[in-house]
Design an enzyme around this catalytic site. Structure first.
Site, PDB file in Angstrom:
ATOM      1  N   ASP A  94      37.712  37.662  47.775  1.00  0.00           N
ATOM      2  CA  ASP A  94      38.625  36.526  47.754  1.00  0.00           C
ATOM      3  C   ASP A  94      40.017  37.028  48.146  1.00  0.00           C
ATOM      4  O   ASP A  94      40.302  38.233  48.083  1.00  0.00           O
ATOM      5  CB  ASP A  94      38.631  35.945  46.334  1.00  0.00           C
ATOM      6  CG  ASP A  94      39.681  34.872  46.140  1.00  0.00           C
ATOM      7  OD1 ASP A  94      39.704  33.911  46.924  1.00  0.00           O
ATOM      8  OD2 ASP A  94      40.490  35.015  45.202  1.00  0.00           O
ATOM      9  N   SER A  99      37.570  33.017  51.382  1.00  0.00           N
ATOM     10  CA  SER A  99      38.711  32.283  50.823  1.00  0.00           C
ATOM     11  C   SER A  99      38.507  30.783  50.877  1.00  0.00           C
ATOM     12  O   SER A  99      37.724  30.272  51.680  1.00  0.00           O
ATOM     13  CB  SER A  99      39.977  32.659  51.614  1.00  0.00           C
ATOM     14  OG  SER A  99      41.102  31.945  51.163  1.00  0.00           O
ATOM     15  N   ALA A 100      39.252  30.097  50.017  1.00  0.00           N
ATOM     16  CA  ALA A 100      39.313  28.638  50.105  1.00  0.00           C
ATOM     17  C   ALA A 100      40.250  28.198  51.223  1.00  0.00           C
ATOM     18  O   ALA A 100      40.290  27.029  51.587  1.00  0.00           O
ATOM     19  CB  ALA A 100      39.789  28.059  48.779  1.00  0.00           C
ATOM     20  N   LYS A 150      30.853  29.830  47.656  1.00  0.00           N
ATOM     21  CA  LYS A 150      31.024  31.149  48.260  1.00  0.00           C
ATOM     22  C   LYS A 150      29.717  31.940  48.267  1.00  0.00           C
ATOM     23  O   LYS A 150      29.480  32.740  49.178  1.00  0.00           O
ATOM     24  CB  LYS A 150      32.138  31.916  47.548  1.00  0.00           C
ATOM     25  CG  LYS A 150      33.518  31.313  47.792  1.00  0.00           C
ATOM     26  CD  LYS A 150      34.625  32.151  47.178  1.00  0.00           C
ATOM     27  CE  LYS A 150      35.989  31.550  47.480  1.00  0.00           C
ATOM     28  NZ  LYS A 150      37.103  32.384  46.959  1.00  0.00           N
ATOM     29  N   ASP A 205      38.700  36.122  41.394  1.00  0.00           N
ATOM     30  CA  ASP A 205      39.552  35.940  40.216  1.00  0.00           C
ATOM     31  C   ASP A 205      39.450  34.573  39.573  1.00  0.00           C
ATOM     32  O   ASP A 205      40.073  34.346  38.528  1.00  0.00           O
ATOM     33  CB  ASP A 205      41.023  36.172  40.597  1.00  0.00           C
ATOM     34  CG  ASP A 205      41.600  34.994  41.382  1.00  0.00           C
ATOM     35  OD1 ASP A 205      42.524  34.319  40.884  1.00  0.00           O
ATOM     36  OD2 ASP A 205      41.110  34.724  42.496  1.00  0.00           O
ATOM     37  N   ASN A 249      35.975  29.313  41.387  1.00  0.00           N
ATOM     38  CA  ASN A 249      35.268  29.119  42.650  1.00  0.00           C
ATOM     39  C   ASN A 249      34.717  30.427  43.222  1.00  0.00           C
ATOM     40  O   ASN A 249      34.048  30.422  44.249  1.00  0.00           O
ATOM     41  CB  ASN A 249      36.163  28.424  43.683  1.00  0.00           C
ATOM     42  CG  ASN A 249      37.361  29.255  44.090  1.00  0.00           C
ATOM     43  OD1 ASN A 249      37.889  30.056  43.299  1.00  0.00           O
ATOM     44  ND2 ASN A 249      37.823  29.076  45.315  1.00  0.00           N
TER      45      ASN A 249
END
Length: 268
Positions: free
Chosen positions: A12, A46-47, A195, A218, A221
């Site tokens: 992430d 990543s988002a 993910k 962290d 998600n």
């Protein structure tokens, strides 16, 4: 005892690879260079949108695949699409219409391929997001999605309301993937998208074994991704509830947690 061999690293970005200023620390840069020199693939997960990820990769001198939108879009080293799964335009329209009727205090962001659509760029929450990801939004509506497909809806809301909004959306749209990515951000994707799906898809496409994969995260998600690989590592700055679920942890994102764990595992 012989150490476990690891062949690929997923991570992430915000709250994990990046520090609290959303930048790469010197030690993290060195760690990424060490992975490259060891010919161990690194894949950011990543988002963010691709355009929100490119500045970070450019800063680190990386030319690598990436997983964007919390798993809804995978690009290869040439920025070509390897995989994507979005929601239909009509579903995105229903979600945004519902949110605007409820009157929640939030700003919505709609993402379609690498297009970032917002209702009002002058909203301070949007301006702050632009500053963080170093990308520009487009004033528009659901009609501006590409190919009738939306890959993600991001809600930026008050931390005091995020849990209530998340619960509301899960009840109202049970077939969608809804997860908090921070205390004030909620990600909405198509059914089944997370993910873990993307990491598993990438490993299948590139012939990597999940039992030789490491992943760092962290927040909520990231949870499925961390559980999908051999070594899922939770950051020290993660919520207390998540820390109770993961025995494998490292220091926080302001103290080079990713780098420290890569060294501890003997990967670099």
């Amino acid at each position: 005892m012989e150490r476990q061999k690891y062949a690929i690293v997923f991570s992430d970005l915000d709250g994990t690879l990046l520090d609290s200023s959303h930048r790469l620390s010197p030690l993290t840069r060195q760690a990424l260079t060490s992975l490259k020199n060891a010919e161990i693939p690194f894949v950011p997960v990543s988002a963010r949108s691709p355009s929100g990820m490119f500045p970070i990769l450019n800063d680190a001198g990386l030319r690598c695949p990436l997983i964007a939108y919390g798993g809804a879009l995978i690009l290869d080293e040439r920025k070509e699409i390897l995989f994507h799964r979005g929601m239909e335009k009509a579903i995105a329209e229903a979600i945004i219409g519902y949110l605007e009727k409820t009157g929640h205090d939030l700003s919505w962001c709609l993402y379609s391929f690498d297009r970032w659509i917002v209702k009002n760029r002058s909203d301070p929450r949007i301006a702050d997001e632009e500053r963080i990801v170093r990308a520009k939004a487009l004033n528009g509506s659901v009609d501006d999605v590409l190919n009738q497909t939306a890959h993600k809806i991001l809600l930026i809301c008050s931390p005091s309301e995020s849990d209530r909004i998340e619960s509301d959306l899960k009840a109202r749209f049970p077939r969608l993937s809804v997860a908090k990515s921070s205390a004030f951000q909620i990600e909405i994707m198509a059914q089944g998208v997370d993910k873990a799906l993307a990491v598993e898809k990438f490993c299948a496409l590139r012939n990597f074994d999940l039992n030789e994969a490491v992943a760092f995260g962290d927040n909520y998600n990231d949870e499925t991704m961390l559980k999908s690989v051999r070594k899922g590592v939770l950051m020290g700055n993660a919520p207390a509830e998540l820390k109770r679920r993961f025995s494998e942890q490292t220091s926080d994102n302001d103290h080079d947690g990713v780098c420290r764990k890569l060294i501890e595992l003997g990967i670099i």
